[in-house]
Structure formats: structure tokens, C-alpha cells
Design an enzyme around this catalytic site. Structure first.
Site, PDB file in Angstrom:
ATOM      1  N   GLY A 102       1.027  -0.689  -0.232  1.00  0.00           N
ATOM      2  CA  GLY A 102      -0.113  -0.261   0.227  1.00  0.00           C
ATOM      3  C   GLY A 102       0.940   1.235   0.133  1.00  0.00           C
ATOM      4  N   VAL A 160      17.913   9.117  -3.067  1.00  0.00           N
ATOM      5  CA  VAL A 160      18.513   9.504  -4.478  1.00  0.00           C
ATOM      6  C   VAL A 160      19.719  10.821  -4.167  1.00  0.00           C
ATOM      7  CG1 VAL A 160      18.025  10.402  -6.555  1.00  0.00           C
ATOM      8  CG2 VAL A 160      16.462   9.214  -5.453  1.00  0.00           C
ATOM      9  N   ARG A 201       1.673  -4.647  -5.639  1.00  0.00           N
ATOM     10  CA  ARG A 201       1.415  -5.884  -4.971  1.00  0.00           C
ATOM     11  C   ARG A 201       1.646  -6.655  -5.326  1.00  0.00           C
ATOM     12  NH1 ARG A 201      -0.474  -4.180  -0.147  1.00  0.00           N
ATOM     13  NH2 ARG A 201      -2.723  -3.126  -0.352  1.00  0.00           N
ATOM     14  N   GLY A 219       6.356  -2.605   3.964  1.00  0.00           N
ATOM     15  CA  GLY A 219       5.107  -3.131   4.773  1.00  0.00           C
ATOM     16  C   GLY A 219       6.298  -4.767   5.205  1.00  0.00           C
ATOM     17  N   ASP A 220       5.917  -4.820   6.074  1.00  0.00           N
ATOM     18  CA  ASP A 220       6.427  -6.305   6.663  1.00  0.00           C
ATOM     19  C   ASP A 220       6.030  -7.024   5.423  1.00  0.00           C
ATOM     20  OD1 ASP A 220       3.671  -6.202   7.289  1.00  0.00           O
ATOM     21  OD2 ASP A 220       3.783  -7.776   8.516  1.00  0.00           O
ATOM     22  N   THR A 280       4.731   2.341   5.098  1.00  0.00           N
ATOM     23  CA  THR A 280       2.954   2.114   5.411  1.00  0.00           C
ATOM     24  C   THR A 280       1.979   2.567   6.689  1.00  0.00           C
ATOM     25  OG1 THR A 280       1.146   0.180   6.188  1.00  0.00           O
ATOM     26  CG2 THR A 280       3.583  -0.269   6.829  1.00  0.00           C
ATOM     27  N   ILE A 281       0.552   3.059   5.664  1.00  0.00           N
ATOM     28  CA  ILE A 281       0.008   4.011   6.988  1.00  0.00           C
ATOM     29  C   ILE A 281      -0.609   3.356   8.692  1.00  0.00           C
ATOM     30  CG2 ILE A 281      -1.051   5.192   5.468  1.00  0.00           C
ATOM     31  CD1 ILE A 281      -3.772   3.302   6.092  1.00  0.00           C
ATOM     32  N   ASP A 282      -0.483   1.783   8.265  1.00  0.00           N
ATOM     33  CA  ASP A 282      -0.846   0.391   9.197  1.00  0.00           C
ATOM     34  C   ASP A 282       0.195   1.216  10.487  1.00  0.00           C
ATOM     35  OD1 ASP A 282      -2.715  -0.086   6.942  1.00  0.00           O
ATOM     36  OD2 ASP A 282      -1.430  -1.215   6.730  1.00  0.00           O
ATOM     37  N   ASP A 335       2.414  -1.551  11.103  1.00  0.00           N
ATOM     38  CA  ASP A 335       2.404  -2.238  12.178  1.00  0.00           C
ATOM     39  C   ASP A 335       3.273  -2.962  11.487  1.00  0.00           C
ATOM     40  OD1 ASP A 335       1.945  -2.251   8.807  1.00  0.00           O
ATOM     41  OD2 ASP A 335       0.627  -4.454   8.732  1.00  0.00           O
ATOM     42  N   ARG A 349     -18.296  14.803  13.317  1.00  0.00           N
ATOM     43  CA  ARG A 349     -18.856  15.126  14.650  1.00  0.00           C
ATOM     44  C   ARG A 349     -20.029  16.142  14.313  1.00  0.00           C
ATOM     45  NH1 ARG A 349     -19.158  13.213  19.556  1.00  0.00           N
ATOM     46  NH2 ARG A 349     -16.540  12.717  20.043  1.00  0.00           N
ATOM     47  N   ARG A 358      -5.209  -2.962   8.353  1.00  0.00           N
ATOM     48  CA  ARG A 358      -5.380  -3.937   8.289  1.00  0.00           C
ATOM     49  C   ARG A 358      -5.859  -5.104   9.565  1.00  0.00           C
ATOM     50  NH1 ARG A 358      -2.174  -6.946   3.782  1.00  0.00           N
ATOM     51  NH2 ARG A 358      -2.204  -5.033   2.395  1.00  0.00           N
ATOM     52  N   ALA A 400     -13.113  10.647  20.397  1.00  0.00           N
ATOM     53  CA  ALA A 400     -14.754   8.926  19.605  1.00  0.00           C
ATOM     54  C   ALA A 400     -15.001   8.925  20.922  1.00  0.00           C
ATOM     55  CB  ALA A 400     -13.970   8.031  19.118  1.00  0.00           C
ATOM     56  N   SER A 421     -24.659  13.092  19.773  1.00  0.00           N
ATOM     57  CA  SER A 421     -23.595  12.510  19.045  1.00  0.00           C
ATOM     58  C   SER A 421     -22.802  11.110  20.054  1.00  0.00           C
ATOM     59  CB  SER A 421     -22.579  13.209  17.880  1.00  0.00           C
ATOM     60  OG  SER A 421     -22.273  13.921  18.957  1.00  0.00           O
TER      61      SER A 421
HETATM   62  N1  LIG Z   1       6.357 -14.660   1.643  1.00  0.00           N
HETATM   63  C1  LIG Z   1       6.737 -14.193   0.739  1.00  0.00           C
HETATM   64  N2  LIG Z   1       7.566 -14.136  -0.264  1.00  0.00           N
HETATM   65  C2  LIG Z   1       7.521 -13.668  -1.417  1.00  0.00           C
HETATM   66  N3  LIG Z   1       7.161 -11.931  -1.240  1.00  0.00           N
HETATM   67  C3  LIG Z   1       6.614 -11.707  -0.968  1.00  0.00           C
HETATM   68  C4  LIG Z   1       5.682 -12.531   0.648  1.00  0.00           C
HETATM   69  N4  LIG Z   1       5.053 -11.930   0.989  1.00  0.00           N
HETATM   70  C5  LIG Z   1       4.538 -10.247   0.715  1.00  0.00           C
HETATM   71  N5  LIG Z   1       6.151 -10.254  -0.307  1.00  0.00           N
HETATM   72  C6  LIG Z   1       5.649  -9.223  -1.567  1.00  0.00           C
HETATM   73  O1  LIG Z   1       5.149  -7.898  -0.963  1.00  0.00           O
HETATM   74  C7  LIG Z   1       4.667  -7.573  -2.003  1.00  0.00           C
HETATM   75  C8  LIG Z   1       3.585  -6.946  -0.219  1.00  0.00           C
HETATM   76  O2  LIG Z   1       3.172  -7.362   0.279  1.00  0.00           O
HETATM   77  P1  LIG Z   1       2.047  -6.732   1.741  1.00  0.00           P
HETATM   78  O3  LIG Z   1       0.698  -6.430  -0.299  1.00  0.00           O
HETATM   79  O4  LIG Z   1       0.905  -7.892   2.207  1.00  0.00           O
HETATM   80  O5  LIG Z   1       2.213  -5.577   1.602  1.00  0.00           O
HETATM   81  P2  LIG Z   1       3.579  -4.652   3.038  1.00  0.00           P
HETATM   82  O6  LIG Z   1       4.709  -4.574   2.709  1.00  0.00           O
HETATM   83  O7  LIG Z   1       2.838  -5.374   3.938  1.00  0.00           O
HETATM   84  O8  LIG Z   1       2.662  -3.397   3.221  1.00  0.00           O
HETATM   85  P3  LIG Z   1       0.770  -2.725   3.266  1.00  0.00           P
HETATM   86  O9  LIG Z   1       0.693  -3.856   4.844  1.00  0.00           O
HETATM   87  O10 LIG Z   1       1.288  -1.483   3.950  1.00  0.00           O
HETATM   88  O11 LIG Z   1       0.357  -3.150   2.192  1.00  0.00           O
HETATM   89  C9  LIG Z   1       3.379  -8.369  -2.233  1.00  0.00           C
HETATM   90  O12 LIG Z   1       2.370  -8.660  -3.179  1.00  0.00           O
HETATM   91  C10 LIG Z   1       4.535  -9.713  -2.184  1.00  0.00           C
HETATM   92  O13 LIG Z   1       4.794  -9.360  -3.892  1.00  0.00           O
HETATM   93  O1  LIG Z   2      -5.461  -0.977  -1.148  1.00  0.00           O
HETATM   94  P1  LIG Z   2      -5.842  -2.451  -1.369  1.00  0.00           P
HETATM   95  O2  LIG Z   2      -4.519  -3.335  -2.048  1.00  0.00           O
HETATM   96  O3  LIG Z   2      -6.760  -2.714  -1.503  1.00  0.00           O
HETATM   97  O4  LIG Z   2      -5.167  -2.224   0.601  1.00  0.00           O
HETATM   98  C1  LIG Z   2      -5.621  -1.117   1.116  1.00  0.00           C
HETATM   99  C2  LIG Z   2      -5.110  -1.873   2.644  1.00  0.00           C
HETATM  100  O5  LIG Z   2      -3.803  -1.317   2.702  1.00  0.00           O
HETATM  101  C3  LIG Z   2      -3.560  -0.732   3.201  1.00  0.00           C
HETATM  102  O6  LIG Z   2      -4.042   0.386   3.042  1.00  0.00           O
HETATM  103  C4  LIG Z   2      -2.066  -0.501   3.658  1.00  0.00           C
HETATM  104  O7  LIG Z   2      -1.517  -1.783   4.084  1.00  0.00           O
HETATM  105  C5  LIG Z   2      -4.745  -0.996   4.211  1.00  0.00           C
HETATM  106  O8  LIG Z   2      -4.511  -0.746   5.926  1.00  0.00           O
HETATM  107  C6  LIG Z   2      -5.571  -1.657   3.720  1.00  0.00           C
HETATM  108  O9  LIG Z   2      -6.131  -3.237   4.463  1.00  0.00           O
END
Ligand SMILES: Nc1ncnc2c1ncn2[C@@H]1O[C@H](COP(=O)(O)OP(=O)(O)OP(=O)(O)O)[C@@H](O)[C@H]1O
Ligand SMILES: O=P(O)(O)OC[C@H]1O[C@](O)(CO)[C@@H](O)[C@@H]1O
Length: 336
Positions: A15, A28, A76, A106-107, A130-132, A134, A159, A176, A191, A222
Site C-alpha cells: 500500500g 537519491v 503488490r 511494509g512487513d 505504510t499507513i498501518d 504495523d 462530528r 489491516r 470518539a 452524538s
Molecule cells: N512470503 C513472500 N514471498 C515473496 N514475496 C512476498 C511475500 N510476502 C509478501 N511478498 C511481496 O510483498 C508484496 C507486498 O506485501 P503486502 O501486500 O503484504 O504489503 P506490505 O508491504 O505489508 O504493505 P502494506 O501492508 O502497507 O500494504 C507482495 O505483493 C509480494 O510481492
Molecule cells: O489498496 P488495497 O490493495 O485495497 O489494500 C488495502 C490495505 O492496504 C492498506 O491501506 C495498507 O496496508 C491497509 O490499511 C488496507 O487494509
């Protein structure tokens, strides 16, 4: 690894998050003063497979610190998750002379980095975007602060209308499977209630009791409930309909959705992005950063193993979770 690095690959994955452009700029600029070329891959890891890349020049990035989204595009990438995906990606990186790879994401993206590593001869470094919020190993991820402010701007406006109609509003925020954004948005918007994974499942009967109790004490007004996106599988709108039935008070839902991912990064995200982008390049050049994430802990830039970034050990603010629960004025508070 002792060879000097001349060419770094850079990509944004998962994301998109406000502040990703500020990271690109910092990477850069920091590399440029060392005479290192930065190659930006488009659409996350997909750009490696499709050979979509461009050299990033300093002049291109000088004025992007304030821009939301990512000039590299994000995505992704299914191909990387195929059995031969990581080896193929490594081969293409070698073929294009990429001696180190920096991934902003993200992770999940960091799992992608680890999958490539056994086949790749260069260093791979992560930067948490990542905005999460997490990601373990960094107090904050780049983009979280902006997403929070965006959510607050929306909730403050809701509100006003909620007050005018004395309505209950359910406002669904992203995050997420975690409640970082929900807790922060709920606390900072004042809230009445927050529903997020850290509090456990939603119970409509409990909700109804909490609302009625507060309204008995303070009169009808509210009532804002901030709900994390995964907490009610049928969605906030369905929960609003159930609550309307249960309480006989008009209840509305508002799903903030991708609004939270857009917009110009707030100051703290720009600063974090600049710090971590620069730090990642400098640590990489020192040879310290392979399979590490450049994060921030207690105000200090730190390296943290990519393999631990998805451990889910980072805690949401326990003090605020408990305080919010106490403020519900429940005679039998639910366990937190
Ligand atoms: N186990 C894995 N093996 C190979 N590639 C992976 C694996 N897990 C994730 N990836 C790669 O990382 C990309 C991004 O992962 P994911 O969709 O979980 O988002 P993120 O990096 O956690 O960010 P966000 O949670 O903010 O969307 C996946 O589309 C994939 O290409
Ligand atoms: O844009 P997509 O693929 O619908 O993914 C949404 C997800 O990505 C995030 O915006 C970032 O990880 C989450 O908060 C949300 O669950």
C-alpha cells in the site's frame, strides 16, 4: 560486500503511504553526493520482472518531498510469490547491475526481500512505509502520522453533522489486522468508543448498553465509534443498520477507505522519511545494513532485522487502551 557500491535499486511496494516520495528524495540525494546511481523500479517488485526502471536524477526528486503517493508507483506482486519468483528477481537484479536494493514498504514487502536474499549477491535494505504502523522494530512507519491527520479531519467534520442530528456514527478506518490507526484516530478525535482488535470482538448488545448508559448520564447527543476495518466482517454499514434497530437511534456509517492513503505528508512524516532514507543509504555504504530495516526507536535511527519486522510484537498504547475503556463508564468493563 566489501566492493564499493555503484548502483542501488529502489522500489516502493505494498500500500502506498504519504512520505514515500520523501524517502525516494532522501535516498537519491544521499546516494548522489557519493556518486552512486539510483535505479527506480516501477510498480513495486513488478518493475524488476518487467524491466520497468529508470535512473533517478537529483533534479527529478528535489521538489517531491510534499507530494503524496509515489513517483515510482506501488503495487503488490504475485510473481514474486511464485516458487521461482525470488530467484528470477535476483537474476534480473544481477543482470541490470544492481549492487544493492532498497525496498520501501511494509512487513509483507520485507518478506519479499528475504525471499530474494538467498539468490542475490548484493545487500537488501528495508524502509518502513505504510499507513498501518504495523511493522516491528520502528516506533512509527512513514505515512502513519499523515493518515491519522487525514482521518481526524474527516472525523471532526462528521462530528458536526452527528451533533446536529444527535446520531450515532460508525467510522471505519484502515490498519489491516491492527488497531494502531483506529486507536490513535479514536483517541485524538474524542470518539466515545473505539472498536479494534486489541479490545476483542464486537458485541452489538454491549455496544447498545454502552450507548444507552452514556446517554442516560449525559443526555442524548452524538456518539462516534471508530472501528478498525477488519472488526465487523459485514462492514460498518451493516453494523450501523443493526445498531439502528437495537437502539432506535439513527445510526450512520462512514468508511474512510483509501482517502487515508492520499494527501501531502505531514511534517513528521517528511522528517522521518528523510532521516530513514538517508540512514539506509549511509548504513548500506558502511556494509552494515544487509537484510536490515532502517527504523526509528526513541528518536534514534536504528537497524532492525527484516526477519523480525512481521513478528507482531509491537504493542498499541496500553495506557490509552485502558483509559478509553474506563471512560466508557461501564460498571462491568470488558477485559482488555
Ligand atoms: N512470503 C513472500 N514471498 C515473496 N514475496 C512476498 C511475500 N510476502 C509478501 N511478498 C511481496 O510483498 C508484496 C507486498 O506485501 P503486502 O501486500 O503484504 O504489503 P506490505 O508491504 O505489508 O504493505 P502494506 O501492508 O502497507 O500494504 C507482495 O505483493 C509480494 O510481492
Ligand atoms: O489498496 P488495497 O490493495 O485495497 O489494500 C488495502 C490495505 O492496504 C492498506 O491501506 C495498507 O496496508 C491497509 O490499511 C488496507 O487494509
Amino acid at each position: 560486500m566489501s566492493q564499493p557500491i555503484r548502483k542501488i535499486g529502489l522500489l516502493t511496494s505494498g500500500g502506498d503511504a504519504p512520505g514515500m516520495n520523501a524517502v525516494i528524495r532522501a535516498v537519491v540525494m544521499t546516494a548522489a553526493v557519493q556518486g552512486i546511481e539510483v535505479i527506480g523500479f516501477s510498480h513495486g517488485f513488478n518493475g524488476i520482472f518487467s524491466n520497468e526502471f529508470q535512473q533517478l536524477h537529483r533534479a527529478q526528486v528535489l521538489h517531491i518531498i510534499q507530494q503524496g503517493g509515489t513517483i515510482l508507483k506501488s503495487a503488490r506482486c504475485k510473481q514474486l510469490e511464485q516458487p521461482n519468483g525470488p530467484a528470477q528477481a535476483a537474476e534480473l537484479l544481477h543482470k541490470n547491475g544492481i549492487e544493492a536494493l532498497i525496498v520501501i514498504g511494509g512487513d509483507g514487502s520485507f518478506r519479499g526481500c528475504q525471499a530474494i536474499a538467498p539468490f542475490y549477491q548484493g545487500q537488501i535494505v528495508g524502509i518502513p512505509g505504510t499507513i498501518d504502523n504495523d511493522v516491528d522494530g520502528t516506533d512509527f512507519t512513514i505515512g502513519f502520522a499523515t493518515a491519522l491527520d487525514t482521518a481526524l479531519d474527516a472525523i471532526d467534520k462528521i462530528r458536526d453533522t452527528a451533533d446536529a442530528f444527535e446520531r450515532i456514527f460508525l467510522i471505519e478506518v484502515m490498519g489491516r489486522h491492527t488497531g494502531y490507526l483506529a486507536l490513535a484516530a479514536g483517541i485524538a478525535s474524542g470518539a466515545e468508543q473505539i472498536i479494534c482488535p486489541e479490545y476483542g470482538d464486537v458485541d452489538v448488545v454491549d455496544l447498545q448498553r454502552d450507548i444507552q448508559q452514556l446517554q442516560q448520564q449525559f443526555g442524548r447527543s452524538s456518539y462516534i465509534i471508530v472501528i478498525a476495518e477488519t472488526m465487523y466482517p459485514a462492514g460498518a454499514t451493516a453494523l450501523a443498520a443493526e445498531l439502528t434497530k437495537a437502539t432506535s437511534i439513527e445510526c450512520r456509517a462512514c468508511v474512510l477507505g483509501h482517502l487515508q492513503r492520499g494527501g501531502s505528508p505531514v511534517g513528521s512524516d517528511r522528517i522521518l522519511a528523510t532521516k530513514l532514507g538517508a540512514y539506509a543509504v549511509e548504513q548500506l555504504l558502511l556494509g552494515n545494513a544487509h537484510l536490515m530495516m532502517a527504523g526509528e526507536q526513541g528518536g534514534q535511527a536504528v537497524l532492525f532485522p527484516l526477519s523480525l519486522t512481521g513478528d507482531k510484537k509491537k504493542q498499541t498504547d496500553r495506557y490509552l487502551l485502558d483509559w478509553q475503556e474506563r471512560m466508557l463508564q461501564d460498571s462491568s468493563p470488558r477485559k482488555v
